[in-house]
Design a protein around this motif. Structure first.
Motif, PDB file in Angstrom:
ATOM      1  N   LYS A  91       0.808  -1.212   0.122  1.00 58.47           N
ATOM      2  CA  LYS A  91       0.084   0.045  -0.098  1.00 58.47           C
ATOM      3  C   LYS A  91       1.010   1.202  -0.021  1.00 58.47           C
ATOM      4  O   LYS A  91       0.547   2.222  -0.595  1.00 58.47           O
ATOM      5  N   ARG A  92       1.794   1.455   0.833  1.00 56.90           N
ATOM      6  CA  ARG A  92       3.008   2.259   0.688  1.00 56.90           C
ATOM      7  C   ARG A  92       3.368   2.461  -0.699  1.00 56.90           C
ATOM      8  O   ARG A  92       3.539   3.691  -1.023  1.00 56.90           O
ATOM      9  N   LYS A  93       3.801   1.495  -1.431  1.00 57.38           N
ATOM     10  CA  LYS A  93       4.351   1.581  -2.928  1.00 57.38           C
ATOM     11  C   LYS A  93       3.241   2.320  -3.485  1.00 57.38           C
ATOM     12  O   LYS A  93       3.833   3.169  -4.247  1.00 57.38           O
ATOM     13  N   ALA A  94       2.248   1.880  -3.583  1.00 54.41           N
ATOM     14  CA  ALA A  94       0.960   2.399  -4.356  1.00 54.41           C
ATOM     15  C   ALA A  94       0.457   3.820  -3.988  1.00 54.41           C
ATOM     16  O   ALA A  94       0.533   4.867  -4.738  1.00 54.41           O
ATOM     17  N   PHE A  95       0.740   4.135  -2.558  1.00 57.27           N
ATOM     18  CA  PHE A  95       0.638   5.497  -2.170  1.00 57.27           C
ATOM     19  C   PHE A  95       1.602   6.472  -2.834  1.00 57.27           C
ATOM     20  O   PHE A  95       1.376   7.649  -3.322  1.00 57.27           O
ATOM     21  N   LEU A  96       3.004   6.034  -2.524  1.00 58.36           N
ATOM     22  CA  LEU A  96       4.201   6.994  -3.049  1.00 58.36           C
ATOM     23  C   LEU A  96       4.011   7.083  -4.572  1.00 58.36           C
ATOM     24  O   LEU A  96       4.509   7.870  -5.068  1.00 58.36           O
ATOM     25  N   LYS A  97       3.500   6.036  -5.247  1.00 65.28           N
ATOM     26  CA  LYS A  97       3.420   6.256  -6.944  1.00 65.28           C
ATOM     27  C   LYS A  97       2.371   7.359  -6.922  1.00 65.28           C
ATOM     28  O   LYS A  97       2.596   8.125  -8.043  1.00 65.28           O
TER      29      LYS A  97
END
Length: 184
Positions: free
Chosen positions: A160-166
């Motif tokens: 979820k953090r990866k998607a958020f940062l993207k």
């Protein structure tokens, strides 16, 4: 639809009714610029609003804090569950020791010979080892379950953090389902 109907009725009431309007009445004079009706659905050509860099950084800090808080809550909950298990086992051990003590005293009263007592004590030691093994297995099983749960939560939060940062990198508003929700 409902609000426009209410607005129309209110307009008719304030204008003095349906049949009372005259030719010079302001109700019949068209307005110089037509007012577009508000559309509940944005037009498909409208692009989503971009975030400002400062807002995106603030969102990222809040998101990271929310994830850290979620992990802390998970650790706390698991610690409390484990402490509860230990207290439960301590109580069960106390009850087991008490019942075995009563059995042993009764057996020793009825069997004064040393040979019978030795067999009983040997069996008692075996029962105690088996009971201790059961308690130990419960502890290790709970620790293993907690480790698996924590690993799954960390992996989920990482994705979820990866998607958020993207999303933040291109200054788009991230979806709300990326934030940690509920209790762990």
């Amino acid at each position: 639809m409902r609000t426009s109907l209410i607005g129309l009725l209110l307009f008719v009431f304030l204008a003095g009714g349906i049949g009372s309007a005259s030719a010079n009445s302001p109700a019949l004079v068209p307005s110089p610029t037509p007012v577009p009706s508000p559309s509940p659905v944005p037009s498909p050509s409208a692009a989503p609003e971009k975030l400002k860099r400062e807002v995106a950084q603030g969102l990222q800090k809040s998101f990271d804090r929310a994830q850290a808080t979620y992990l802390q809550a998970l650790k706390h909950r698991q610690k409390m569950e484990f402490d509860e298990l230990i207290a439960n086992q301590r109580q069960r051990r106390k009850e087991w020791d008490q019942s075995e003590k009563e059995k042993r005293h009764l057996f020793f009263k009825e069997n004064p010979r040393g040979e019978d007592r030795r067999v009983f004590i040997k069996d008692f030691i075996d029962r105690r080892k088996a009971f201790a093994r059961i308690l130990s297995d419960e502890k290790s099983s709970r620790k293993r379950d907690h480790a698996v749960r924590k690993k799954a939560v960390v992996a989920e939060l990482s994705e979820k953090r990866k998607a958020f940062l993207k999303k933040i990198a291109v200054l788009d508003q991230p979806e709300s389902n990326l934030w940690p929700q509920g209790s762990p």
